[in-house]
Design a protein around this motif. Structure first.
Motif, PDB file in Angstrom:
ATOM      1  N   ALA A  93       0.770  -1.332   0.053  1.00 42.92           N
ATOM      2  CA  ALA A  93       0.065  -0.011  -0.066  1.00 42.92           C
ATOM      3  C   ALA A  93       0.859   1.282  -0.102  1.00 42.92           C
ATOM      4  N   THR A  95       0.926   5.217   1.704  1.00 43.68           N
ATOM      5  CA  THR A  95       0.173   5.941   2.478  1.00 43.68           C
ATOM      6  C   THR A  95       0.242   7.501   2.507  1.00 43.68           C
ATOM      7  N   TRP A  97       0.946  10.889   0.024  1.00 54.23           N
ATOM      8  CA  TRP A  97       1.067  11.298  -1.278  1.00 54.23           C
ATOM      9  C   TRP A  97       1.582  12.655  -1.521  1.00 54.23           C
ATOM     10  N   LYS A 231      -4.389   1.330   8.075  1.00 56.87           N
ATOM     11  CA  LYS A 231      -5.258   2.040   7.386  1.00 56.87           C
ATOM     12  C   LYS A 231      -6.052   2.926   8.569  1.00 56.87           C
ATOM     13  N   SER A 270      -3.226   9.069   3.052  1.00 58.92           N
ATOM     14  CA  SER A 270      -4.387   8.420   2.295  1.00 58.92           C
ATOM     15  C   SER A 270      -3.817   6.971   2.111  1.00 58.92           C
ATOM     16  N   TYR A 271      -4.509   6.020   2.729  1.00 61.58           N
ATOM     17  CA  TYR A 271      -4.152   4.658   2.566  1.00 61.58           C
ATOM     18  C   TYR A 271      -4.663   4.069   1.342  1.00 61.58           C
ATOM     19  N   SER A 272      -3.868   3.447   0.368  1.00 65.07           N
ATOM     20  CA  SER A 272      -4.456   3.147  -0.951  1.00 65.07           C
ATOM     21  C   SER A 272      -3.665   1.779  -1.188  1.00 65.07           C
ATOM     22  N   THR A 273      -4.456   0.722  -1.379  1.00 66.56           N
ATOM     23  CA  THR A 273      -3.878  -0.621  -1.744  1.00 66.56           C
ATOM     24  C   THR A 273      -3.104  -0.691  -2.939  1.00 66.56           C
ATOM     25  N   LYS A 276      -5.000  -0.621  -6.239  1.00 68.23           N
ATOM     26  CA  LYS A 276      -5.724   0.335  -6.863  1.00 68.23           C
ATOM     27  C   LYS A 276      -4.835   1.318  -7.335  1.00 68.23           C
ATOM     28  N   VAL A 277      -3.466   1.517  -6.841  1.00 69.06           N
ATOM     29  CA  VAL A 277      -2.489   2.373  -7.498  1.00 69.06           C
ATOM     30  C   VAL A 277      -1.119   1.949  -8.087  1.00 69.06           C
ATOM     31  N   GLU A 280       0.125   4.206 -11.030  1.00 67.50           N
ATOM     32  CA  GLU A 280       0.627   5.065 -10.594  1.00 67.50           C
ATOM     33  C   GLU A 280       2.079   4.767  -9.939  1.00 67.50           C
TER      34      GLU A 280
END
Length: 305
Positions: A93, A95, A97, A231, A270-273, A276-277, A280
């Motif tokens: 993930a 965390t 950005w 998260k 922002s926690y993004s797995t 999903k990213v 990016e």
């Protein structure tokens, strides 16, 4: 008898799932605010979590080799270096950005072109996030008279206070600390804005949560539970800012709560797995490699499944 044995096995498995410890390694610094909900029991954690702090690349490597750590929080580019050196880590993930800004004193800067020939500092060393963002923009603009220097964030602020340097790319909360301590300092440029103007993506995958692959394979429920706690801890901090920054100062000495609070207004946690990213992150790492070939572009094995 058979039923009793099955029940014993089931209860044993439940005890392992509940009580087996998940060891987390985090940098000493602003990232602590994202974990303070766990450290201070402000969020529920199904897994027992032991959070320790790292201060060097060698420390992370040693603990991965001895399997004393299950989850490592570190800059994404540093995590790729660990992976490339054969360490058993995968990105699970992202965390953080948004965090990096150009702080100046006594000079006017409207674009990075204005820094041609100017001595500019950024924390730690080549290949770190601030360094990559700077060099990416210098390369894009064709600026070849670049004079980048490296030091720790506190050292950079000290140099600015002493009037020895006029420009630095810093992460929060050191940006807010510099604005408070360095008379006449200001934020000249938002490095995430610069990256977005060039790429169309107005955020940067700065901090990653890495899992030890073997631990994920052997104890998936515990590791995923611990990741969910991270998260939840970020959610707690972002929704209880005053309490979170006060608690963070217990672990991040020398950083006053008002400064931490200011810094969060210019940060994006922002926690993004990774599911999903991933694209990016991959795009960012391709640009990291373009400005620092010692950091390779990740392959599929870099990303946790």
């Amino acid at each position: 008898m058979k039923k009793g044995l099955m029940m014993l096995v089931f209860l044993t498995m439940m005890m392992v799932m509940v009580f087996s410890q998940v060891n987390v390694l985090s940098p000493v610094g602003p990232t602590i605010v994202s974990l303070v909900g766990i450290l201070e029991d402000k969020v529920e954690t199904q897994s027992q979590m032991n959070i320790a702090f790292w201060s060097s690349f060698d420390q992370i490597t040693a603990q991965l080799v001895t399997k004393d750590v299950d989850i490592v929080i570190t800059p994404v580019a540093l995590g790729e270096l660990l992976y490339d050196k054969g360490m058993d880590v995968q990105l699970a993930a992202v965390t953080l950005w948004k965090s990096f800004y150009l702080v100046t004193k006594d000079i006017k800067v409207e674009t990075m072109k204005d820094l041609a020939g100017v001595e500019i500092y950024t924390p730690q060393g080549q290949g770190q996030t601030g360094d990559v963002l700077m060099r990416y923009e210098f390369n894009r603009l064709g600026v070849d008279r670049v004079n980048i220097k490296y030091a720790t964030a506190p050292e950079i602020i000290g140099l600015m206070v002493a009037g020895k340097i006029k420009a630095a790319v810093l992460p929060e909360p050191f940006v807010s600390l510099a604005l408070t301590k360095v008379q006449g300092s200001q934020i000249a440029l938002d490095m995430q804005q610069i990256w977005g103007d060039a790429t169309g993506v107005y955020r940067v995958p700065i901090t990653g949560v890495f899992v030890r692959k073997e631990a994920l394979e052997e104890r998936p429920l515990e590791i995923v539970s611990a990741l969910n706690s991270v998260k939840d801890s970020i959610h707690f901090a972002m929704n209880n800012v005053d309490e979170a920054v006060e608690l963070t100062t217990k672990y991040f000495s020398g950083m006053p709560a008002p400064i931490m609070k200011q810094s969060l207004a210019r940060s994006l946690y922002s926690y993004s797995t990774v599911l999903k990213v991933k694209d990016e992150v991959q795009r960012f790492m391709e640009q990291v490699n373009a400005v620092d070939s010692s950091i390779p572009v990740p392959n599929e094995g870099f990303y946790a499944q």
